[in-house]
Design a protein around this motif. Structure first.
Motif: not given
Length: 119
Positions: A42-67
């Motif tokens: 259960s904890i590993q599932t939460k960690v995996d979903s947090a990693k996925i969310i972090n990747v999405k946030i990193d992508t948005k941050i990169d987009s904002v940096k480009e803007n």
């Protein structure tokens, strides 16, 4: 010697009873390994979903940096244009002060097709 033998027998019997009690009571202590594995999963599932969310946030941050970089370039371009226009305006304003009265009269009369002096 007989008392010594009885004491040894009593001690031996006591040790055997303690060992037997220990063996029977430790068998009743069971670790819930399956429960712990479920919690770990259960904890590993939460960690995996947090990693996925972090990747999405990193992508948005990169987009904002480009803007931000793009907008910064536009701002610098506009600043340069403003500086050029300001310099050209200053040059024209400074050169306008160098005209004589006759030259100014000729400029305005040719521009508006009339003379300043009306007789």
């Amino acid at each position: 010697m007989k008392t010594n033998f009885n004491t040894q027998n009593i001690l031996l019997l006591l040790v055997l009873l303690l060992v037997g009690y220990n063996i029977f009571t430790t068998n009743t202590i069971k670790t819930d390994v399956k429960g712990y594995k479920d919690k770990i999963d259960s904890i590993q599932t939460k960690v995996d979903s947090a990693k996925i969310i972090n990747v999405k946030i990193d992508t948005k941050i990169d987009s904002v940096k480009e803007n931000v970089v793009s907008i910064t370039k536009e701002i610098h371009h506009i600043d340069n244009t403003i500086t050029i226009v300001k310099n050209q305006t200053n040059e024209k304003a400074n050169s306008a002060g160098k005209f004589s009265n006759a030259e100014l009269e000729q400029f305005f009369s040719s521009r508006y097709n009339k003379s300043f002096y009306t007789y």
